[in-house]
Design a protein around this motif. Structure first.
Motif: not given
Length: 426
Positions: A89-101
């Motif tokens: 799609d023309e609209e960018p896909k949001t990718i969420l990354l979670s911090p790790t410990t």
């Protein structure tokens, strides 16, 4: 023996064949929703990919060889995410990354000091870095800005021949594609002053019947010539250039300590933070060293430094009555693991400094100048059989536009160019 041209023809048809599809994305922190700059975006199981820009935005072309493959998005200290590029799609896909410990006690099982770990890794480089020469194809981009406006925008593609770690022969580079933006913004710093000087020079030349020679009297050309160009970022590879803070002879000049461990692309990394006790090689530096303990290798190095203006430039600046404030440099060296060895993944350099012209009876003039460079490895071919011919090797002292050797008819459409929403390519 395979010919070099035949090898790269195969690469271009199998690796870089454009399919006309593109995935757009925005990489963000899952907790803060802040963008993650220079995240790594690769097709799973390959080196085809790109990195996000400073705003976390990326555009990824889908070559025919990667249709249907998952895309891996990675960021230092965050859990990697796999997505299937079904949507273009023309609209960018949001990718969420979670911090790790990661618990330090679980990761560190040898009672060593930070310096001991660095020594171990440097000693192991003959085993962890490629033992045989290899080729790579890499995308290069450079931006030169004044107060956020573009003075220059350059892109290139390099075919690189990396010699083995034990070999004293330097790495070799061939410029395959090269492009500069047309009609860049004029330098605004002291523009009125130098416009008046140019007018006077033009009138004198006309009276003498001479042709006025173009020149840069503003001092900006000196800065650009010192900090820009691909030579520095191409030479950042640790196999040929060990950073001062990794050299045991310099350990007394730096302070080291353990930092919180992180993960990157599923690997747990020991983190050592450092800072220089004074000025070392014209820099006062601080940063982090990321070590993969499973293989005793450097996975990544990030550092920033406040630098002292080189002696060659300082007299020129003083001659123009200029002062320099807040000169900073930031560097990132990131590596990737393949078949038991660590190969370059991407390098990044940021240089920024503020120039001031002091006027006694007028308002002072100020401009912030920034130079940003990115080198992203697109492909790696192990066990290189032929070096790059001497006649085609890049000479950084010469004009790049006169050193383009596109043996395989590569196209810009074959490569993932780093997205830049603020700039429209010509």
């Amino acid at each position: 023996m395979k010919k070099l041209t035949a090898l790269w023809t195969l690469v271009l048809f199998t690796l870089l064949e454009a399919n006309g599809q593109m995935v757009k994305g925005l990489v963000k922190d899952a907790e803060t929703r802040e963008p993650l700059p220079f995240a790594t975006i690769n097709f799973a199981g390959s080196y085809i990919g790109t990195v996000s820009n400073k705003d976390g935005y990326f555009e990824l072309n889908i070559p025919a060889s990667c249709v249907g493959k998952a895309v891996q998005i990675s960021y230092m200290g965050y859990a990697s995410v796999l997505i299937t590029p079904l949507s273009t799609d023309e609209e960018p896909k949001t990718i969420l990354l979670s911090p790790t410990t990661v618990t330090l006690a679980e990761l560190v099982f040898r009672p060593l000091s930070p310096e001991d770990y660095i020594r171990r890794v440097v000693k192991s480089m003959s085993k962890t870095l490629p033992k045989e020469p290899f080729y790579s194809m890499s995308y290069y981009r450079e931006k030169f800005l004044e107060n956020g406006g573009y003075l220059a925008f350059t892109e290139g593609v390099f075919k690189s021949y990396y010699t083995s770690y034990q070999d004293t022969i330097p790495n070799q580079y061939q410029l395959v594609l090269y492009e500069t933006a047309e009609n860049p913004q004029e330098v605004q710093f002291m523009k009125s002053t130098f416009d008046k000087k140019d007018d006077r020079r033009k009138r004198r030349a006309e009276k003498k019947g001479e042709e006025l020679e173009a020149g840069d009297e503003s001092g900006i050309g000196i800065i650009e010539g010192t900090f820009s160009g691909p030579d520095e970022i191409l030479s950042m590879d640790l196999s040929k250039k060990l950073e001062p803070f990794l050299d045991s002879a310099n350990f007394k000049k730096f302070k080291y300590q353990f930092d919180d461990p992180v993960t990157y692309q599923g690997r747990e990394l020991l983190v050592i933070s450092f800072q220089s006790r004074g000025i070392v090689d014209h820099l006062k530096t601080k940063g982090r060293i990321y070590i993969d303990l499973e293989s005793d290798a450097f996975a990544s190095i990030d550092y920033t430094g406040k630098f002292v203006i080189p002696f060659a430039i300082e007299p020129v600046l003083l001659a123009f009555g200029l002062t320099v404030s807040n000169p900073n440099i930031t560097k990132t060296l990131r590596y990737q693991y393949l078949n038991g060895a660590w190969y370059p993944e991407y390098f990044h350099i940021d240089v920024d400094l503020e120039l001031t012209k002091i006027h006694f009876f007028e308002k002072n003039e100020k401009s912030l100048f920034e130079i940003e460079q990115v080198l992203k490895v697109s492909d790696i071919r192990e066990n290189a059989e032929e070096q790059i011919p001497v006649s085609k090797r890049l000479d950084p002292k010469k004009n790049p536009e006169e050193q383009i050797f596109n043996d395989d008819n590569a196209r810009w459409a074959d490569f993932n160019r780093l997205a830049d929403e603020a700039f429209t390519r010509m």
